[in-house]
Design an enzyme around this catalytic site. Structure first.
Site: not given
Length: 478
Positions: A89, A187
Protein backbone atom coordinates in the site's frame (compact mmCIF):
# COMPACT_ATOMS: atom_id res chain seq x y z
CA UNK A 1 22.23 -35.99 50.65
CA UNK A 2 18.92 -37.31 51.97
CA UNK A 3 15.71 -35.28 51.75
CA UNK A 4 13.22 -35.27 54.58
CA UNK A 5 9.64 -36.38 53.91
CA UNK A 6 8.63 -32.73 54.23
CA UNK A 7 10.93 -31.68 51.37
CA UNK A 8 9.81 -34.61 49.26
CA UNK A 9 6.22 -33.56 49.77
CA UNK A 10 7.09 -29.99 48.78
CA UNK A 11 8.85 -31.08 45.58
CA UNK A 12 5.94 -33.33 44.75
CA UNK A 13 3.50 -30.48 45.31
CA UNK A 14 5.62 -28.17 43.13
CA UNK A 15 5.76 -30.65 40.26
CA UNK A 16 2.02 -31.22 40.41
CA UNK A 17 1.38 -27.46 40.51
CA UNK A 18 3.61 -26.78 37.49
CA UNK A 19 2.03 -29.67 35.61
CA UNK A 20 -1.47 -28.36 36.34
CA UNK A 21 -0.44 -24.85 35.24
CA UNK A 22 0.89 -26.18 31.94
CA UNK A 23 -2.27 -28.19 31.50
CA UNK A 24 -4.44 -25.14 32.18
CA UNK A 25 -2.44 -23.07 29.67
CA UNK A 26 -2.83 -25.87 27.14
CA UNK A 27 -6.57 -26.00 27.70
CA UNK A 28 -6.81 -22.21 27.39
CA UNK A 29 -4.73 -22.24 24.18
CA UNK A 30 -6.86 -25.01 22.73
CA UNK A 31 -10.02 -23.08 23.60
CA UNK A 32 -8.68 -19.91 21.95
CA UNK A 33 -7.82 -21.83 18.80
CA UNK A 34 -11.22 -23.50 18.69
CA UNK A 35 -12.96 -20.15 19.18
CA UNK A 36 -11.14 -18.83 16.08
CA UNK A 37 -11.88 -21.87 13.93
CA UNK A 38 -13.96 -21.06 10.85
CA UNK A 39 -16.74 -23.63 10.49
CA UNK A 40 -19.37 -22.39 8.08
CA UNK A 41 -17.92 -19.81 5.73
CA UNK A 42 -20.72 -18.84 3.34
CA UNK A 43 -20.26 -20.38 -0.09
CA UNK A 44 -17.21 -22.40 0.96
CA UNK A 45 -16.60 -25.63 -0.96
CA UNK A 46 -15.64 -28.68 1.14
CA UNK A 47 -11.93 -28.82 2.01
CA UNK A 48 -9.64 -31.20 3.88
CA UNK A 49 -7.77 -28.51 5.86
CA UNK A 50 -8.67 -26.38 8.87
CA UNK A 51 -8.67 -22.60 8.87
CA UNK A 52 -8.95 -19.99 11.58
CA UNK A 53 -9.68 -16.27 11.71
CA UNK A 54 -9.95 -13.61 14.36
CA UNK A 55 -8.05 -10.94 16.25
CA UNK A 56 -4.74 -10.79 18.07
CA UNK A 57 -4.14 -7.85 20.39
CA UNK A 58 -0.84 -6.06 19.76
CA UNK A 59 -1.21 -3.19 22.25
CA UNK A 60 -3.51 -3.72 25.23
CA UNK A 61 -3.40 -0.17 26.62
CA UNK A 62 -4.43 1.34 23.28
CA UNK A 63 -6.75 -1.47 22.30
CA UNK A 64 -4.94 -2.22 19.02
CA UNK A 65 -5.76 -5.53 17.38
CA UNK A 66 -4.82 -7.03 14.01
CA UNK A 67 -7.14 -9.32 12.08
CA UNK A 68 -5.72 -12.58 10.75
CA UNK A 69 -6.81 -15.51 8.59
CA UNK A 70 -4.79 -18.71 8.88
CA UNK A 71 -4.94 -21.84 6.72
CA UNK A 72 -3.31 -25.09 7.65
CA UNK A 73 -1.48 -26.87 4.83
CA UNK A 74 -3.61 -29.21 2.75
CA UNK A 75 -1.48 -32.19 3.79
CA UNK A 76 0.72 -32.93 6.81
CA UNK A 77 0.54 -29.41 8.31
CA UNK A 78 2.58 -30.64 11.27
CA UNK A 79 5.56 -31.03 8.96
CA UNK A 80 5.13 -27.99 6.70
CA UNK A 81 6.74 -24.56 7.24
CA UNK A 82 4.73 -21.50 8.26
CA UNK A 83 4.54 -18.65 5.74
CA UNK A 84 3.28 -15.13 6.51
CA UNK A 85 2.03 -13.14 3.50
CA UNK A 86 1.88 -9.32 3.52
CA UNK A 87 0.47 -6.91 0.95
CA UNK A 88 1.63 -3.33 0.83
CA UNK A 89 0.00 0.00 0.00
CA UNK A 90 0.90 1.26 2.50
CA UNK A 91 -2.54 0.56 3.91
CA UNK A 92 -3.81 -2.35 1.78
CA UNK A 93 -5.28 -5.65 2.88
CA UNK A 94 -3.44 -8.97 2.69
CA UNK A 95 -6.79 -10.71 3.08
CA UNK A 96 -8.41 -8.77 0.23
CA UNK A 97 -5.53 -9.12 -2.20
CA UNK A 98 -3.29 -11.97 -1.01
CA UNK A 99 -5.91 -14.43 0.22
CA UNK A 100 -8.92 -13.62 -1.93
CA UNK A 101 -7.31 -12.80 -5.29
CA UNK A 102 -3.77 -14.20 -5.38
CA UNK A 103 -2.52 -17.17 -3.40
CA UNK A 104 -5.11 -18.14 -0.80
CA UNK A 105 -7.48 -21.12 -1.02
CA UNK A 106 -10.75 -19.19 -1.51
CA UNK A 107 -11.61 -16.71 -4.26
CA UNK A 108 -14.95 -14.82 -4.17
CA UNK A 109 -16.94 -14.76 -7.42
CA UNK A 110 -19.55 -12.36 -8.77
CA UNK A 111 -23.02 -12.29 -7.24
CA UNK A 112 -24.44 -14.55 -9.96
CA UNK A 113 -22.13 -17.29 -8.63
CA UNK A 114 -22.35 -16.88 -4.85
CA UNK A 115 -20.07 -19.79 -3.98
CA UNK A 116 -16.37 -19.31 -3.33
CA UNK A 117 -14.02 -20.68 -5.95
CA UNK A 118 -11.32 -23.07 -4.72
CA UNK A 119 -7.89 -21.95 -5.92
CA UNK A 120 -6.07 -25.00 -7.36
CA UNK A 121 -2.74 -23.18 -6.96
CA UNK A 122 -3.14 -22.07 -3.35
CA UNK A 123 0.15 -21.75 -1.50
CA UNK A 124 -1.21 -23.78 1.41
CA UNK A 125 -0.38 -26.81 -0.73
CA UNK A 126 3.23 -26.32 0.40
CA UNK A 127 2.97 -24.28 3.62
CA UNK A 128 0.78 -23.33 6.52
CA UNK A 129 -0.42 -19.95 5.32
CA UNK A 130 -1.01 -16.86 7.47
CA UNK A 131 -2.47 -13.52 6.37
CA UNK A 132 -2.73 -10.42 8.56
CA UNK A 133 -4.34 -7.06 7.86
CA UNK A 134 -1.64 -4.63 8.91
CA UNK A 135 -1.37 -1.93 10.17
CA UNK A 136 -4.44 -1.03 12.22
CA UNK A 137 -6.98 0.83 10.11
CA UNK A 138 -6.56 -1.71 7.29
CA UNK A 139 -9.50 -4.02 6.60
CA UNK A 140 -10.94 -5.35 9.86
CA UNK A 141 -7.93 -4.40 12.04
CA UNK A 142 -8.74 -1.65 14.53
CA UNK A 143 -7.67 0.49 17.44
CA UNK A 144 -9.67 1.90 20.35
CA UNK A 145 -7.35 4.92 20.44
CA UNK A 146 -8.22 7.12 17.47
CA UNK A 147 -4.95 9.07 17.61
CA UNK A 148 -3.07 5.85 16.68
CA UNK A 149 -4.18 6.30 13.07
CA UNK A 150 -2.12 9.50 12.85
CA UNK A 151 1.01 7.79 14.19
CA UNK A 152 1.33 5.12 11.51
CA UNK A 153 4.42 4.47 9.47
CA UNK A 154 6.92 1.75 8.65
CA UNK A 155 8.30 1.51 12.22
CA UNK A 156 4.93 1.11 13.96
CA UNK A 157 3.81 -1.39 11.32
CA UNK A 158 6.88 -3.59 11.90
CA UNK A 159 6.59 -3.40 15.68
CA UNK A 160 2.88 -4.26 15.73
CA UNK A 161 3.44 -7.13 13.29
CA UNK A 162 6.19 -8.51 15.54
CA UNK A 163 3.94 -8.32 18.62
CA UNK A 164 1.23 -10.01 16.59
CA UNK A 165 3.55 -12.94 15.81
CA UNK A 166 4.67 -13.36 19.43
CA UNK A 167 1.06 -13.42 20.61
CA UNK A 168 -0.14 -15.57 17.72
CA UNK A 169 2.45 -18.24 18.49
CA UNK A 170 1.15 -18.27 22.07
CA UNK A 171 -2.28 -19.09 20.66
CA UNK A 172 -0.88 -21.63 18.16
CA UNK A 173 2.17 -23.03 20.00
CA UNK A 174 2.23 -26.17 17.84
CA UNK A 175 3.64 -24.05 15.00
CA UNK A 176 6.36 -22.23 16.94
CA UNK A 177 9.05 -24.77 16.14
CA UNK A 178 8.22 -24.78 12.42
CA UNK A 179 10.49 -23.03 9.96
CA UNK A 180 9.05 -19.54 9.51
CA UNK A 181 9.20 -17.42 6.34
CA UNK A 182 7.72 -14.09 5.23
CA UNK A 183 6.64 -13.14 1.72
CA UNK A 184 4.90 -10.16 0.17
CA UNK A 185 4.69 -7.77 -2.73
CA UNK A 186 4.70 -4.08 -3.69
CA UNK A 187 5.10 -1.82 -0.62
CA UNK A 188 5.70 -5.02 1.35
CA UNK A 189 9.17 -4.43 -0.09
CA UNK A 190 9.32 -2.19 3.01
CA UNK A 191 7.16 -4.27 5.37
CA UNK A 192 8.85 -7.65 4.83
CA UNK A 193 12.54 -6.67 5.19
CA UNK A 194 11.76 -4.39 8.14
CA UNK A 195 9.81 -7.07 10.00
CA UNK A 196 12.54 -9.56 9.08
CA UNK A 197 15.20 -7.29 10.57
CA UNK A 198 13.17 -6.86 13.75
CA UNK A 199 12.77 -10.64 14.18
CA UNK A 200 16.45 -11.15 13.33
CA UNK A 201 17.52 -8.71 16.07
CA UNK A 202 14.94 -9.78 18.68
CA UNK A 203 15.88 -13.43 18.24
CA UNK A 204 19.40 -12.68 19.48
CA UNK A 205 18.06 -12.11 23.01
CA UNK A 206 14.69 -13.87 22.86
CA UNK A 207 13.57 -16.35 25.47
CA UNK A 208 12.64 -19.84 24.33
CA UNK A 209 8.96 -18.86 24.46
CA UNK A 210 9.51 -15.83 22.19
CA UNK A 211 12.07 -17.26 19.77
CA UNK A 212 10.84 -17.40 16.15
CA UNK A 213 12.43 -20.05 13.92
CA UNK A 214 12.91 -17.50 11.15
CA UNK A 215 14.71 -18.65 8.01
CA UNK A 216 14.18 -16.01 5.31
CA UNK A 217 11.91 -13.90 3.15
CA UNK A 218 10.77 -13.39 -0.43
CA UNK A 219 9.42 -10.17 -1.99
CA UNK A 220 7.90 -9.57 -5.41
CA UNK A 221 7.52 -6.46 -7.61
CA UNK A 222 8.73 -4.73 -4.50
CA UNK A 223 9.28 -1.06 -3.75
CA UNK A 224 12.80 -1.15 -2.31
CA UNK A 225 14.58 1.97 -3.58
CA UNK A 226 12.79 5.18 -4.56
CA UNK A 227 15.22 6.43 -7.19
CA UNK A 228 15.59 3.03 -8.86
CA UNK A 229 11.85 2.34 -8.67
CA UNK A 230 10.80 5.64 -10.23
CA UNK A 231 13.54 5.75 -12.86
CA UNK A 232 12.61 2.21 -13.84
CA UNK A 233 8.93 3.11 -14.22
CA UNK A 234 9.72 5.71 -16.87
CA UNK A 235 12.30 3.60 -18.70
CA UNK A 236 9.98 0.59 -18.70
CA UNK A 237 7.05 2.63 -20.05
CA UNK A 238 9.12 3.91 -22.95
CA UNK A 239 10.67 0.52 -23.69
CA UNK A 240 7.20 -1.11 -23.74
CA UNK A 241 5.73 1.48 -26.11
CA UNK A 242 3.48 3.03 -23.48
CA UNK A 243 4.81 6.61 -23.82
CA UNK A 244 6.21 8.54 -26.77
CA UNK A 245 9.83 9.39 -27.44
CA UNK A 246 8.98 13.05 -26.88
CA UNK A 247 7.44 12.48 -23.45
CA UNK A 248 10.21 10.10 -22.42
CA UNK A 249 12.95 12.60 -23.26
CA UNK A 250 10.98 15.41 -21.64
CA UNK A 251 10.72 13.49 -18.34
CA UNK A 252 14.38 12.50 -18.52
CA UNK A 253 15.48 16.09 -19.07
CA UNK A 254 13.09 17.78 -16.62
CA UNK A 255 12.98 15.33 -13.68
CA UNK A 256 15.61 14.31 -11.16
CA UNK A 257 14.19 11.52 -9.02
CA UNK A 258 16.72 12.16 -6.27
CA UNK A 259 15.11 15.59 -5.73
CA UNK A 260 12.02 15.68 -3.50
CA UNK A 261 10.84 18.99 -4.96
CA UNK A 262 10.35 18.69 -8.72
CA UNK A 263 10.04 21.78 -10.94
CA UNK A 264 6.65 22.49 -12.47
CA UNK A 265 7.90 21.44 -15.90
CA UNK A 266 8.59 17.95 -14.50
CA UNK A 267 5.16 17.77 -12.86
CA UNK A 268 3.42 18.57 -16.16
CA UNK A 269 5.37 15.80 -17.89
CA UNK A 270 4.52 13.28 -15.16
CA UNK A 271 0.82 14.16 -15.44
CA UNK A 272 1.01 13.27 -19.13
CA UNK A 273 2.74 10.02 -18.22
CA UNK A 274 -0.07 8.98 -15.85
CA UNK A 275 -2.77 9.86 -18.41
CA UNK A 276 -1.77 6.75 -20.35
CA UNK A 277 -2.46 4.58 -17.32
CA UNK A 278 -5.99 5.92 -17.09
CA UNK A 279 -6.81 3.91 -20.21
CA UNK A 280 -4.69 0.77 -19.64
CA UNK A 281 -3.81 -1.16 -16.50
CA UNK A 282 -0.47 -0.01 -15.10
CA UNK A 283 -0.26 -3.16 -12.98
CA UNK A 284 -0.68 -5.53 -15.93
CA UNK A 285 -0.01 -3.97 -19.30
CA UNK A 286 -1.65 -6.62 -21.46
CA UNK A 287 -4.83 -7.54 -19.58
CA UNK A 288 -8.19 -5.72 -19.83
CA UNK A 289 -9.53 -3.15 -17.40
CA UNK A 290 -12.77 -3.61 -15.49
CA UNK A 291 -15.59 -1.94 -17.43
CA UNK A 292 -18.34 -2.73 -14.90
CA UNK A 293 -19.72 0.64 -13.85
CA UNK A 294 -22.26 -0.79 -11.39
CA UNK A 295 -19.76 -0.53 -8.57
CA UNK A 296 -17.41 2.25 -7.55
CA UNK A 297 -13.72 2.05 -8.32
CA UNK A 298 -12.96 2.15 -4.60
CA UNK A 299 -11.73 -1.42 -4.72
CA UNK A 300 -9.10 -0.39 -7.26
CA UNK A 301 -7.87 2.90 -5.86
CA UNK A 302 -6.77 4.29 -2.54
CA UNK A 303 -6.57 7.79 -1.13
CA UNK A 304 -3.52 9.99 -1.32
CA UNK A 305 -1.25 9.32 1.65
CA UNK A 306 0.38 12.41 3.15
CA UNK A 307 3.57 12.48 5.20
CA UNK A 308 7.04 11.19 4.50
CA UNK A 309 5.84 9.04 1.61
CA UNK A 310 4.42 12.07 -0.19
CA UNK A 311 7.66 13.85 -1.16
CA UNK A 312 8.79 10.74 -3.01
CA UNK A 313 8.54 12.00 -6.54
CA UNK A 314 5.77 10.09 -8.28
CA UNK A 315 3.63 9.57 -5.19
CA UNK A 316 2.39 13.14 -5.67
CA UNK A 317 0.31 12.00 -8.62
CA UNK A 318 -3.06 10.29 -8.44
CA UNK A 319 -2.09 7.56 -10.89
CA UNK A 320 0.55 6.34 -8.42
CA UNK A 321 -2.24 4.94 -6.24
CA UNK A 322 -4.24 2.99 -8.80
CA UNK A 323 -4.67 -0.62 -7.74
CA UNK A 324 -4.22 -3.78 -9.79
CA UNK A 325 -6.76 -6.24 -11.10
CA UNK A 326 -6.53 -9.86 -12.13
CA UNK A 327 -7.43 -11.82 -15.24
CA UNK A 328 -11.02 -11.06 -14.36
CA UNK A 329 -10.41 -7.32 -14.03
CA UNK A 330 -13.49 -6.90 -11.83
CA UNK A 331 -12.39 -9.45 -9.23
CA UNK A 332 -11.71 -6.81 -6.57
CA UNK A 333 -15.36 -5.80 -6.70
CA UNK A 334 -16.41 -9.38 -5.92
CA UNK A 335 -14.03 -9.48 -2.97
CA UNK A 336 -15.32 -6.21 -1.51
CA UNK A 337 -18.92 -7.34 -1.87
CA UNK A 338 -18.20 -10.67 -0.19
CA UNK A 339 -16.20 -9.35 2.78
CA UNK A 340 -18.83 -6.70 3.54
CA UNK A 341 -21.54 -9.34 3.98
CA UNK A 342 -22.61 -9.61 7.66
CA UNK A 343 -22.82 -13.42 7.48
CA UNK A 344 -19.27 -13.61 6.13
CA UNK A 345 -17.95 -11.29 8.84
CA UNK A 346 -19.69 -13.36 11.49
CA UNK A 347 -18.19 -16.58 10.16
CA UNK A 348 -14.71 -15.01 10.14
CA UNK A 349 -15.13 -13.58 13.67
CA UNK A 350 -14.45 -10.20 12.04
CA UNK A 351 -15.69 -6.66 12.69
CA UNK A 352 -16.49 -7.52 16.29
CA UNK A 353 -16.28 -3.84 17.30
CA UNK A 354 -18.68 -2.77 14.50
CA UNK A 355 -16.32 -0.29 12.87
CA UNK A 356 -18.05 2.71 11.36
CA UNK A 357 -16.77 2.24 7.81
CA UNK A 358 -17.04 -0.58 5.26
CA UNK A 359 -14.26 -3.07 4.58
CA UNK A 360 -12.10 -1.85 1.67
CA UNK A 361 -9.05 -3.27 -0.07
CA UNK A 362 -7.01 -0.19 0.87
CA UNK A 363 -7.74 1.94 3.89
CA UNK A 364 -9.78 5.12 3.50
CA UNK A 365 -9.01 6.25 7.06
CA UNK A 366 -5.20 6.22 6.91
CA UNK A 367 -4.31 9.72 5.75
CA UNK A 368 -0.81 10.09 7.18
CA UNK A 369 2.28 7.89 6.84
CA UNK A 370 5.03 9.17 9.09
CA UNK A 371 8.16 7.27 8.12
CA UNK A 372 9.27 5.54 4.95
CA UNK A 373 12.97 5.15 4.17
CA UNK A 374 13.93 6.15 0.64
CA UNK A 375 15.82 2.86 0.29
CA UNK A 376 15.46 -0.53 1.93
CA UNK A 377 18.65 -1.79 0.30
CA UNK A 378 20.80 -1.34 3.46
CA UNK A 379 18.33 -3.52 5.39
CA UNK A 380 18.36 -6.18 2.67
CA UNK A 381 22.18 -6.14 2.58
CA UNK A 382 22.33 -6.57 6.37
CA UNK A 383 20.03 -9.60 6.18
CA UNK A 384 21.98 -11.07 3.26
CA UNK A 385 25.08 -10.84 5.44
CA UNK A 386 23.06 -12.42 8.26
CA UNK A 387 22.63 -15.58 6.21
CA UNK A 388 18.87 -15.47 5.64
CA UNK A 389 17.41 -17.05 2.52
CA UNK A 390 16.34 -14.11 0.33
CA UNK A 391 14.61 -14.27 -3.03
CA UNK A 392 13.32 -11.27 -4.97
CA UNK A 393 10.99 -11.87 -7.90
CA UNK A 394 9.40 -9.73 -10.59
CA UNK A 395 6.44 -10.21 -12.91
CA UNK A 396 7.68 -8.71 -16.17
CA UNK A 397 4.44 -7.06 -17.42
CA UNK A 398 4.02 -4.82 -14.36
CA UNK A 399 4.40 -1.10 -15.03
CA UNK A 400 4.01 -0.06 -11.38
CA UNK A 401 7.17 -1.59 -9.89
CA UNK A 402 8.60 -2.98 -13.12
CA UNK A 403 11.36 -5.51 -13.56
CA UNK A 404 13.51 -2.61 -14.81
CA UNK A 405 13.25 -0.91 -11.40
CA UNK A 406 14.17 -4.07 -9.53
CA UNK A 407 17.22 -4.66 -11.74
CA UNK A 408 18.40 -1.08 -11.16
CA UNK A 409 17.95 -1.52 -7.38
CA UNK A 410 19.73 -4.87 -7.20
CA UNK A 411 22.64 -3.42 -9.14
CA UNK A 412 23.10 -0.94 -6.27
CA UNK A 413 23.60 -3.80 -3.80
CA UNK A 414 26.86 -4.69 -5.55
CA UNK A 415 26.58 -8.42 -4.79
CA UNK A 416 28.84 -10.76 -6.78
CA UNK A 417 26.97 -12.78 -9.42
CA UNK A 418 27.32 -16.55 -9.09
CA UNK A 419 25.08 -17.49 -12.05
CA UNK A 420 23.88 -14.85 -14.50
CA UNK A 421 20.58 -14.57 -16.42
CA UNK A 422 19.60 -18.21 -16.78
CA UNK A 423 16.17 -19.34 -18.06
CA UNK A 424 14.02 -21.48 -15.77
CA UNK A 425 11.19 -23.72 -16.93
CA UNK A 426 7.60 -24.58 -16.16
CA UNK A 427 7.25 -27.95 -17.87
CA UNK A 428 8.23 -27.36 -21.51
CA UNK A 429 7.94 -23.56 -21.41
CA UNK A 430 10.28 -20.85 -20.17
CA UNK A 431 8.80 -19.51 -16.94
CA UNK A 432 11.22 -16.62 -16.72
CA UNK A 433 14.87 -15.93 -15.91
CA UNK A 434 16.96 -15.95 -12.78
CA UNK A 435 20.17 -14.43 -11.48
CA UNK A 436 21.93 -16.05 -8.53
CA UNK A 437 23.87 -13.51 -6.49
CA UNK A 438 26.10 -14.29 -3.54
CA UNK A 439 23.40 -14.46 -0.84
CA UNK A 440 20.34 -13.53 -2.93
CA UNK A 441 18.33 -14.95 -5.83
CA UNK A 442 16.45 -12.80 -8.36
CA UNK A 443 13.70 -14.41 -10.45
CA UNK A 444 11.53 -13.00 -13.25
CA UNK A 445 8.12 -14.47 -14.08
CA UNK A 446 7.32 -14.22 -17.77
CA UNK A 447 3.98 -12.63 -18.64
CA UNK A 448 2.96 -11.81 -15.06
CA UNK A 449 1.74 -8.46 -13.78
CA UNK A 450 2.19 -6.80 -10.40
CA UNK A 451 0.31 -9.51 -8.49
CA UNK A 452 2.27 -12.49 -9.79
CA UNK A 453 0.13 -15.23 -8.18
CA UNK A 454 -2.96 -13.74 -9.86
CA UNK A 455 -1.49 -13.55 -13.34
CA UNK A 456 0.78 -16.61 -13.25
CA UNK A 457 -0.67 -18.96 -10.60
CA UNK A 458 1.08 -22.15 -11.74
CA UNK A 459 4.48 -20.47 -11.98
CA UNK A 460 4.01 -18.72 -8.63
CA UNK A 461 3.25 -22.02 -6.87
CA UNK A 462 6.36 -23.46 -8.49
CA UNK A 463 8.31 -20.41 -7.26
CA UNK A 464 7.24 -20.71 -3.62
CA UNK A 465 7.71 -24.50 -3.67
CA UNK A 466 11.32 -24.19 -4.79
CA UNK A 467 12.00 -21.27 -2.46
CA UNK A 468 10.79 -23.15 0.63
CA UNK A 469 12.74 -26.25 -0.40
CA UNK A 470 15.85 -24.10 -1.05
CA UNK A 471 16.09 -25.55 -4.55
CA UNK A 472 16.95 -23.85 -7.82
CA UNK A 473 14.15 -23.50 -10.33
CA UNK A 474 14.65 -26.05 -13.17
CA UNK A 475 17.14 -24.93 -15.81
CA UNK A 476 15.81 -27.24 -18.55
CA UNK A 477 12.40 -28.37 -19.86
CA UNK A 478 10.85 -31.28 -17.99
Amino acid sequence: MAFSPLWLNFFGWLLVTLSLARCERGIETSAQQEADRVDKLPGQPPVNFRHYAGYVTVNESHGRALFYWFFEATQTPQRKPLLLWLNGGPGCSSVGYGEAEELGPFFPQNSSQPNLKLNPYSWNKVANLLFIESPIGVGFSYTNTSSDIKELGDKVTAEDSYHFLINWFQRFPQFQSHEFYIAGESYAGHYVPQLSELIFEKNKKASKENYINFKGFMIGNAAIDDVADQTGMIDYAWDHAVISDRLYHEIKSKCNFSDEHPPRSCEFAIYDYFKVYSIIDMYSLYTPKCLDQSNSTGARRRPFIQGVVAPHYLSKFDGWHMKPSGYDPCVSEYTAEYLNRPDVQEALHANVTKISYPWTHCSDIIKVWNDSPASILPTIKKLVDGGLRIWIYSGDTDGRVPVTSTRYALRKLGLPIIEDWTPWYTSQQVGGWRVTYDGLTFVTIRGAGHEVPTFAPKQSLQLITHYLANQKLPSAPF
